[in-house]
Design a protein around this motif. Structure first.
Motif, PDB file in Angstrom:
ATOM      1  N   LYS A 101      12.652  50.775 -28.607  1.00  0.00           N
ATOM      2  CA  LYS A 101      12.585  50.653 -30.228  1.00  0.00           C
ATOM      3  C   LYS A 101      14.590  49.435 -30.182  1.00  0.00           C
ATOM      4  CE  LYS A 101      11.985  54.274 -32.956  1.00  0.00           C
ATOM      5  NZ  LYS A 101      12.050  55.758 -33.433  1.00  0.00           N
ATOM      6  N   ALA A 102      15.143  49.576 -29.666  1.00  0.00           N
ATOM      7  CA  ALA A 102      16.045  48.648 -30.029  1.00  0.00           C
ATOM      8  C   ALA A 102      15.618  47.230 -30.082  1.00  0.00           C
ATOM      9  CB  ALA A 102      16.845  48.711 -28.728  1.00  0.00           C
ATOM     10  N   THR A 103      14.465  47.210 -29.495  1.00  0.00           N
ATOM     11  CA  THR A 103      14.612  45.340 -29.167  1.00  0.00           C
ATOM     12  C   THR A 103      13.399  45.591 -30.744  1.00  0.00           C
ATOM     13  OG1 THR A 103      12.378  45.970 -28.410  1.00  0.00           O
ATOM     14  CG2 THR A 103      14.182  45.490 -27.011  1.00  0.00           C
ATOM     15  N   SER A 104      12.927  46.702 -30.829  1.00  0.00           N
ATOM     16  CA  SER A 104      11.545  46.663 -32.598  1.00  0.00           C
ATOM     17  C   SER A 104      12.924  45.883 -33.360  1.00  0.00           C
ATOM     18  CB  SER A 104      10.733  47.759 -32.906  1.00  0.00           C
ATOM     19  OG  SER A 104      10.266  47.230 -33.381  1.00  0.00           O
ATOM     20  N   TYR A 105      13.840  47.313 -33.420  1.00  0.00           N
ATOM     21  CA  TYR A 105      14.915  46.702 -34.804  1.00  0.00           C
ATOM     22  C   TYR A 105      14.964  45.933 -34.408  1.00  0.00           C
ATOM     23  CZ  TYR A 105      19.477  47.279 -36.537  1.00  0.00           C
ATOM     24  OH  TYR A 105      20.338  47.045 -37.829  1.00  0.00           O
ATOM     25  N   MET A 106      15.941  44.973 -33.204  1.00  0.00           N
ATOM     26  CA  MET A 106      16.534  43.354 -33.144  1.00  0.00           C
ATOM     27  C   MET A 106      15.824  42.642 -34.084  1.00  0.00           C
ATOM     28  SD  MET A 106      19.168  43.798 -30.642  1.00  0.00           S
ATOM     29  CE  MET A 106      19.811  42.155 -30.463  1.00  0.00           C
ATOM     30  N   LEU A 107      14.625  42.841 -33.731  1.00  0.00           N
ATOM     31  CA  LEU A 107      13.533  41.762 -34.158  1.00  0.00           C
ATOM     32  C   LEU A 107      13.286  41.387 -35.387  1.00  0.00           C
ATOM     33  CD1 LEU A 107      10.467  41.968 -31.281  1.00  0.00           C
ATOM     34  CD2 LEU A 107      11.789  40.311 -31.608  1.00  0.00           C
ATOM     35  N   ALA A 108      13.237  42.813 -35.898  1.00  0.00           N
ATOM     36  CA  ALA A 108      13.305  43.145 -37.574  1.00  0.00           C
ATOM     37  C   ALA A 108      14.620  42.540 -38.470  1.00  0.00           C
ATOM     38  CB  ALA A 108      12.918  44.620 -37.790  1.00  0.00           C
ATOM     39  N   GLN A 109      15.674  42.210 -37.230  1.00  0.00           N
ATOM     40  CA  GLN A 109      17.009  41.781 -38.333  1.00  0.00           C
ATOM     41  C   GLN A 109      17.183  40.485 -38.161  1.00  0.00           C
ATOM     42  OE1 GLN A 109      19.394  43.695 -39.867  1.00  0.00           O
ATOM     43  NE2 GLN A 109      17.481  45.108 -39.025  1.00  0.00           N
ATOM     44  N   GLY A 110      15.787  39.703 -37.335  1.00  0.00           N
ATOM     45  CA  GLY A 110      16.026  38.279 -36.852  1.00  0.00           C
ATOM     46  C   GLY A 110      16.548  37.582 -35.615  1.00  0.00           C
ATOM     47  N   PHE A 111      16.459  38.471 -34.726  1.00  0.00           N
ATOM     48  CA  PHE A 111      16.705  37.934 -33.188  1.00  0.00           C
ATOM     49  C   PHE A 111      15.484  37.319 -32.643  1.00  0.00           C
ATOM     50  CE2 PHE A 111      20.369  40.681 -34.337  1.00  0.00           C
ATOM     51  CZ  PHE A 111      20.978  40.542 -33.769  1.00  0.00           C
ATOM     52  N   GLU A 112      16.029  36.187 -32.429  1.00  0.00           N
ATOM     53  CA  GLU A 112      14.266  35.872 -31.815  1.00  0.00           C
ATOM     54  C   GLU A 112      13.815  36.065 -30.406  1.00  0.00           C
ATOM     55  OE1 GLU A 112      14.348  31.251 -32.041  1.00  0.00           O
ATOM     56  OE2 GLU A 112      14.278  31.848 -34.780  1.00  0.00           O
ATOM     57  N   GLU A 113      14.872  35.876 -29.510  1.00  0.00           N
ATOM     58  CA  GLU A 113      14.326  36.271 -27.841  1.00  0.00           C
ATOM     59  C   GLU A 113      15.237  37.615 -27.761  1.00  0.00           C
ATOM     60  OE1 GLU A 113      14.149  33.259 -24.816  1.00  0.00           O
ATOM     61  OE2 GLU A 113      14.616  31.893 -26.370  1.00  0.00           O
ATOM     62  N   VAL A 114      14.244  38.273 -27.876  1.00  0.00           N
ATOM     63  CA  VAL A 114      14.837  39.636 -26.830  1.00  0.00           C
ATOM     64  C   VAL A 114      13.976  40.470 -26.197  1.00  0.00           C
ATOM     65  CG1 VAL A 114      15.523  42.190 -27.667  1.00  0.00           C
ATOM     66  CG2 VAL A 114      15.085  40.232 -29.572  1.00  0.00           C
ATOM     67  N   TYR A 115      15.214  41.146 -25.162  1.00  0.00           N
ATOM     68  CA  TYR A 115      14.345  41.803 -23.580  1.00  0.00           C
ATOM     69  C   TYR A 115      14.774  43.352 -23.770  1.00  0.00           C
ATOM     70  CZ  TYR A 115      13.689  36.286 -22.753  1.00  0.00           C
ATOM     71  OH  TYR A 115      13.436  34.862 -23.346  1.00  0.00           O
ATOM     72  N   HIS A 116      13.539  43.162 -22.624  1.00  0.00           N
ATOM     73  CA  HIS A 116      14.224  44.701 -21.907  1.00  0.00           C
ATOM     74  C   HIS A 116      13.606  44.977 -20.786  1.00  0.00           C
ATOM     75  CE1 HIS A 116       9.964  46.968 -23.981  1.00  0.00           C
ATOM     76  NE2 HIS A 116      10.268  45.559 -24.361  1.00  0.00           N
ATOM     77  N   LEU A 117      14.416  45.764 -20.186  1.00  0.00           N
ATOM     78  CA  LEU A 117      14.171  46.478 -18.132  1.00  0.00           C
ATOM     79  C   LEU A 117      12.770  47.105 -18.672  1.00  0.00           C
ATOM     80  CD1 LEU A 117      14.490  46.147 -15.750  1.00  0.00           C
ATOM     81  CD2 LEU A 117      16.202  47.943 -16.112  1.00  0.00           C
ATOM     82  N   LYS A 118      12.093  46.958 -18.557  1.00  0.00           N
ATOM     83  CA  LYS A 118      10.085  48.017 -18.488  1.00  0.00           C
ATOM     84  C   LYS A 118      11.041  48.980 -16.995  1.00  0.00           C
ATOM     85  CE  LYS A 118       6.003  47.570 -17.525  1.00  0.00           C
ATOM     86  NZ  LYS A 118       4.449  47.072 -17.302  1.00  0.00           N
ATOM     87  N   GLY A 119      10.529  50.348 -17.620  1.00  0.00           N
ATOM     88  CA  GLY A 119      10.903  50.930 -16.684  1.00  0.00           C
ATOM     89  C   GLY A 119      12.104  51.646 -17.212  1.00  0.00           C
ATOM     90  N   GLY A 120      12.944  51.309 -17.361  1.00  0.00           N
ATOM     91  CA  GLY A 120      14.178  51.413 -17.853  1.00  0.00           C
ATOM     92  C   GLY A 120      15.678  51.454 -16.487  1.00  0.00           C
ATOM     93  N   ILE A 121      16.372  51.895 -16.117  1.00  0.00           N
ATOM     94  CA  ILE A 121      17.478  51.919 -14.845  1.00  0.00           C
ATOM     95  C   ILE A 121      16.490  52.457 -13.759  1.00  0.00           C
ATOM     96  CG2 ILE A 121      19.598  53.122 -14.408  1.00  0.00           C
ATOM     97  CD1 ILE A 121      20.321  52.313 -17.474  1.00  0.00           C
ATOM     98  N   LEU A 122      16.154  53.428 -14.055  1.00  0.00           N
ATOM     99  CA  LEU A 122      15.165  54.976 -12.947  1.00  0.00           C
ATOM    100  C   LEU A 122      14.559  53.732 -12.236  1.00  0.00           C
ATOM    101  CD1 LEU A 122      14.958  58.315 -14.649  1.00  0.00           C
ATOM    102  CD2 LEU A 122      16.284  57.302 -13.417  1.00  0.00           C
ATOM    103  N   LYS A 123      13.695  52.860 -13.274  1.00  0.00           N
ATOM    104  CA  LYS A 123      12.163  52.245 -11.945  1.00  0.00           C
ATOM    105  C   LYS A 123      13.301  51.102 -11.836  1.00  0.00           C
ATOM    106  CE  LYS A 123       7.949  52.037 -11.442  1.00  0.00           C
ATOM    107  NZ  LYS A 123       7.310  53.117 -10.862  1.00  0.00           N
ATOM    108  N   TYR A 124      14.431  50.321 -12.157  1.00  0.00           N
ATOM    109  CA  TYR A 124      14.779  49.348 -11.210  1.00  0.00           C
ATOM    110  C   TYR A 124      16.120  50.102 -10.222  1.00  0.00           C
ATOM    111  CZ  TYR A 124      18.679  45.654 -10.727  1.00  0.00           C
ATOM    112  OH  TYR A 124      19.584  44.957  -9.910  1.00  0.00           O
ATOM    113  N   LEU A 125      16.290  51.351 -10.244  1.00  0.00           N
ATOM    114  CA  LEU A 125      16.749  51.855  -8.686  1.00  0.00           C
ATOM    115  C   LEU A 125      16.073  52.370  -7.774  1.00  0.00           C
ATOM    116  CD1 LEU A 125      19.297  54.537 -11.302  1.00  0.00           C
ATOM    117  CD2 LEU A 125      19.933  51.740 -10.124  1.00  0.00           C
ATOM    118  N   GLU A 126      14.538  52.547  -8.226  1.00  0.00           N
ATOM    119  CA  GLU A 126      13.850  53.142  -7.419  1.00  0.00           C
ATOM    120  C   GLU A 126      12.865  51.950  -7.015  1.00  0.00           C
ATOM    121  OE1 GLU A 126       9.127  54.772  -8.284  1.00  0.00           O
ATOM    122  OE2 GLU A 126      10.114  54.491  -9.476  1.00  0.00           O
TER     123      GLU A 126
END
Length: 304
Positions: free
Chosen positions: A184-209
């Motif tokens: 959701k934060a990436t959606s907000y940042m794109l609306a604010q004009g940020f061009e390259e915004v990335y997010h971790l799919k599945g979050g920290i839990l998926k990363y630790l798994e």
């Protein structure tokens, strides 16, 4: 017997979300599954626990709605029930940012898998931001991540306005526990004009798994919103417990503080402990001790 803890979310238009509440609650209770599921016009968000077969039944029930057919769940195991009852709640947002124009169903940043995450965040041009609350960041985060020092996700837009500039910060990578806040934060940042915004799919839990400890850039433990309190690599149970008074995660070091008293207070709430609060906490501690005694001497006490 091990219980399965399943965490899931999906941003998807659900204009009939109010009609789904009662049937979903009834089905979950029939399966003896406990936890919380949030429903809103923008989607679904939940964490539930139960036996393997019952969790599978609830997930199959959810996926029987074509809009949720590809709903993904992150799972871990626990010996102790992390929830006491089942709740299905109706919300204006499945994760509260408080910015009406933000719609993850219309635009979000680039998904990055756990296997690709390390390479991205080691790029010197990438600004790495933890979108979680301050008390979560305190017990663990990715190496080099910025801590917005927020007390709630609602404060994240203010952090962006005061600290990030789309003309200067060309690449921004965001992460959170399960992926919902950073998405959701990436959606907000794109609306604010940020061009390259990335997010971790599945979050920290998926990363630790999925990412082996020897390859991991994660430092510490990951706070979770149930009685497990925190998890480590492989989603093994963490070492933190939870203060019975303020709910802050506490470490063994915190418990060694003279400001810690089991079941009463911790260093994070000691200064605010009034005589009235102490009296209430002492009464609650006695109730918990009585409850644990009734469970039998060979029962594993819950974390508080």
């Amino acid at each position: 017997m091990n219980l399965v803890v399943a965490t899931f979310y999906k941003f998807v238009p659900l204009p009939d979300f109010t009609e789904k509440q009662e049937p979903l609650l009834t089905f979950c209770k029939a399966q003896q599954v406990c936890g919380t599921i949030l429903l809103a016009a923008e989607g679904i968000n939940g964490t539930i626990a139960g036996s393997r077969s019952n969790i599978d039944a609830v997930l199959a029930y959810l996926r029987s709605d074509a809009r949720l057919a590809d709903l993904e769940a992150k799972e871990s195991l626990t010996d102790n029930p992390p929830f006491e009852r089942m709740k299905v709640r109706l919300k204006s947002e499945i994760v509260t940012l408080g910015v009406p124009f933000v719609n993850p169903n219309e635009q979000v940043g680039h998904y990055v898998t756990p296997q690709e995450w390390n390479q991205l965040i080691q790029d010197p041009e990438v600004i790495l931001v933890d979108t979680r609350n301050d008390y979560e960041v305190a017990i663990g985060t990715f190496k080099g991540a910025q801590n917005p020092e927020t007390e709630s996700f609602r404060q994240f837009p203010d952090y962006v306005q005061q600290n990030l500039d789309p003309t200067k910060h060309r690449k921004v990578a965001l992460f959170c526990t399960g992926g919902i806040r950073c998405e959701k934060a990436t959606s907000y940042m794109l609306a604010q004009g940020f061009e390259e915004v990335y997010h971790l799919k599945g979050g920290i839990l998926k990363y630790l798994e999925e990412v082996p400890p020897e390859e991991s850039l994660w430092e510490g433990e990951c706070f979770v919103f149930d009685q497990r309190v925190a998890v480590q690599h492989g989603l093994e149970l963490g070492t933190h417990e939870m203060c019975a008074n303020c709910g802050h995660p506490i470490s063994e070091e915190d418990k060694a503080s003279p400001q810690y008293e089991a079941g009463i207070c911790c260093p994070f709430c000691f200064a605010e402990l009034t005589p009235e609060k102490r009296t209430r906490q002492e009464a609650r501690r006695k109730q918990r001790e009585l409850h644990n005694r009734t469970l039998g001497s060979d029962s594993t006490p819950k974390k508080y």
